[in-house]
Design a protein around this motif. Sequence first.
Motif, PDB file in Angstrom:
ATOM      1  N   LEU A   1     -45.045  89.293  99.527  1.00 37.05           N
ATOM      2  CA  LEU A   1     -45.051  88.519 100.778  1.00 37.05           C
ATOM      3  C   LEU A   1     -43.704  87.841 101.006  1.00 37.05           C
ATOM      4  O   LEU A   1     -42.809  87.902 100.153  1.00 37.05           O
ATOM      5  CB  LEU A   1     -46.156  87.455 100.733  1.00 37.05           C
TER       6      LEU A   1
ATOM      7  N   LEU B   1     -55.558  74.688  90.111  1.00 33.19           N
ATOM      8  CA  LEU B   1     -54.227  74.126  90.356  1.00 33.19           C
ATOM      9  C   LEU B   1     -54.050  73.768  91.836  1.00 33.19           C
ATOM     10  O   LEU B   1     -52.979  73.937  92.414  1.00 33.19           O
ATOM     11  CB  LEU B   1     -53.122  75.104  89.916  1.00 33.19           C
TER      12      LEU B   1
ATOM     13  N   VAL C   1     -58.053  85.681  99.511  1.00 31.77           N
ATOM     14  CA  VAL C   1     -57.370  86.719 100.299  1.00 31.77           C
ATOM     15  C   VAL C   1     -58.107  88.059 100.209  1.00 31.77           C
ATOM     16  O   VAL C   1     -58.140  88.825 101.177  1.00 31.77           O
ATOM     17  CB  VAL C   1     -55.902  86.879  99.801  1.00 31.77           C
TER      18      VAL C   1
ATOM     19  N   ALA D   1     -43.351  81.853  95.031  1.00 30.80           N
ATOM     20  CA  ALA D   1     -44.094  82.927  94.350  1.00 30.80           C
ATOM     21  C   ALA D   1     -44.329  84.157  95.233  1.00 30.80           C
ATOM     22  O   ALA D   1     -44.823  85.176  94.749  1.00 30.80           O
ATOM     23  CB  ALA D   1     -45.440  82.365  93.886  1.00 30.80           C
ATOM     24  N   PHE D   2     -43.976  84.062  96.486  1.00 24.52           N
ATOM     25  CA  PHE D   2     -44.359  85.077  97.471  1.00 24.52           C
ATOM     26  C   PHE D   2     -43.901  86.496  97.106  1.00 24.52           C
ATOM     27  O   PHE D   2     -44.649  87.451  97.231  1.00 24.52           O
ATOM     28  CB  PHE D   2     -43.793  84.714  98.852  1.00 24.52           C
TER      29      PHE D   2
ATOM     30  N   ALA E   1     -47.120  78.522  99.233  1.00 21.88           N
ATOM     31  CA  ALA E   1     -47.323  77.563 100.322  1.00 21.88           C
ATOM     32  C   ALA E   1     -47.397  76.138  99.788  1.00 21.88           C
ATOM     33  O   ALA E   1     -47.017  75.191 100.486  1.00 21.88           O
ATOM     34  CB  ALA E   1     -48.599  77.908 101.087  1.00 21.88           C
TER      35      ALA E   1
ATOM     36  N   ASP F   1     -43.579  81.431 103.394  1.00 19.15           N
ATOM     37  CA  ASP F   1     -44.163  80.928 104.641  1.00 19.15           C
ATOM     38  C   ASP F   1     -44.288  79.414 104.567  1.00 19.15           C
ATOM     39  O   ASP F   1     -43.631  78.769 103.741  1.00 19.15           O
ATOM     40  CB  ASP F   1     -45.498  81.633 104.950  1.00 19.15           C
TER      41      ASP F   1
ATOM     42  N   MET G   1     -56.171  87.820 106.617  1.00 22.96           N
ATOM     43  CA  MET G   1     -54.724  87.560 106.706  1.00 22.96           C
ATOM     44  C   MET G   1     -54.301  86.991 108.055  1.00 22.96           C
ATOM     45  O   MET G   1     -53.427  86.129 108.129  1.00 22.96           O
ATOM     46  CB  MET G   1     -53.943  88.855 106.459  1.00 22.96           C
TER      47      MET G   1
ATOM     48  N   ALA H   1     -50.925  75.506  93.753  1.00 19.23           N
ATOM     49  CA  ALA H   1     -50.498  76.883  93.451  1.00 19.23           C
ATOM     50  C   ALA H   1     -50.433  77.738  94.713  1.00 19.23           C
ATOM     51  O   ALA H   1     -50.361  78.959  94.626  1.00 19.23           O
ATOM     52  CB  ALA H   1     -51.442  77.504  92.424  1.00 19.23           C
ATOM     53  N   GLY H   2     -50.450  77.088  95.899  1.00 22.57           N
ATOM     54  CA  GLY H   2     -50.360  77.854  97.143  1.00 22.57           C
ATOM     55  C   GLY H   2     -51.707  78.456  97.506  1.00 22.57           C
ATOM     56  O   GLY H   2     -52.759  77.932  97.121  1.00 22.57           O
ATOM     57  N   GLN H   3     -51.650  79.546  98.224  1.00 26.94           N
ATOM     58  CA  GLN H   3     -52.885  80.186  98.682  1.00 26.94           C
ATOM     59  C   GLN H   3     -53.766  80.594  97.500  1.00 26.94           C
ATOM     60  O   GLN H   3     -53.282  81.180  96.525  1.00 26.94           O
ATOM     61  CB  GLN H   3     -52.530  81.434  99.503  1.00 26.94           C
ATOM     62  N   ASP H   4     -55.058  80.293  97.596  1.00 24.71           N
ATOM     63  CA  ASP H   4     -56.016  80.784  96.597  1.00 24.71           C
ATOM     64  C   ASP H   4     -56.136  82.295  96.798  1.00 24.71           C
ATOM     65  O   ASP H   4     -56.659  82.762  97.814  1.00 24.71           O
ATOM     66  CB  ASP H   4     -57.372  80.100  96.800  1.00 24.71           C
ATOM     67  N   LEU H   5     -55.614  83.023  95.830  1.00 28.64           N
ATOM     68  CA  LEU H   5     -55.515  84.484  96.012  1.00 28.64           C
ATOM     69  C   LEU H   5     -56.885  85.161  95.971  1.00 28.64           C
ATOM     70  O   LEU H   5     -57.041  86.265  96.509  1.00 28.64           O
ATOM     71  CB  LEU H   5     -54.554  85.073  94.980  1.00 28.64           C
TER      72      LEU H   5
END
Length: 260
Positions: A139, A25, A70, A133-134, A111, A142, A78, A63-67
């Motif tokens: 989180l 995504l 992380v 979704a943070f 993000a 951001d 981070m 979908a923002g940051q690829d978790l």
Amino acid sequence: MSTATITLSVEQQVARITLNRPEKLNAFNREMALALQAALDTCGQNDDIRAVLITGAGKGFSAGQDLSEVIDPQGPGMSKILKEHYNPIVRKIRALPKPVLAAVNGVAAGAGANIALCADVVVASSAASFVQAFSKIGLIPDSGGTYFLPRLIGWQRASALAMLGDKIGAQEAERMGMIYQVIPEDTFSAKAWELALKLAQLPTVGLALTKEAFSLSVTQSLEDQLQTEDHFQQKAALSADFKEGVQAFLEKRSPRFIGK
Ligand code: LHQ
């Protein structure tokens, strides 16, 4: 320019930037974040580009940051993700002296949502949705989310969406003033392109000054803003497009703006 994760193509003075990790995504990893920065730099440097359209490949916008990155011990960590990935992207979009259109084709989360929301014009497919979704992963919003969201939709709604992490549809986002317009899914791609083309044919210098004046208005007093308008209007009036706009009006014809 084309990389695996971002594609950039230029046609009729519109740069189309596509976030291109559809199997995820279009979640951001470091490679995609840096490639987006490079694409935005190219848009800034190329005088032939007069508008930028950012969209996503496949069914999502991003979908923002690829978790998975992380928790990857080989990942950026981070401390680098905002400093080196998202903050420069938001700064570059806001500093670009050209209109940026976010064409949100599908879900925009974390993000991914906030990068869309910092664009100058945001349109969304009727199939799109937005989710801060943070909070679901402990989180805070951001990528400018705590800045743009309350200004776009008001403190209360922004605070509720940020805390509850509710997913809202494109219609609801339009109703709240989060985005400019919802476009039916079946015509989305063509209509978003038409809008980008229209932006590219408008007086680019005037649009760039408009963008900067709006950004300044967030922190300036009315008095300072009036002075900014005076100063920027003098600049706009020196552009060839101002002359052409007035001439075309007096000659009762359509203007042909050149972006200078
Ligand atoms: C994903 C992701 C994803 C990896 C879907 N990562 N795979 C800043 C500082 C530092 C660290 C963290 O991040 C940040 C900035 C941020 O952006 S934080 C927020 C990060 N994003 C999220 O938490 C969103 C997570 N994703 C979702 O909630 C859902 O996937 C959404 C609502 C986006 C879409 O839901 P669905 O349409 O139901 O799709 P799905 O959940 O089935 O996802 C499709 C695939 O994409 C799936 O993989 P699979 O192999 O099972 O098909 C997901 O695992 C993958 N995916 N988001 N962020």
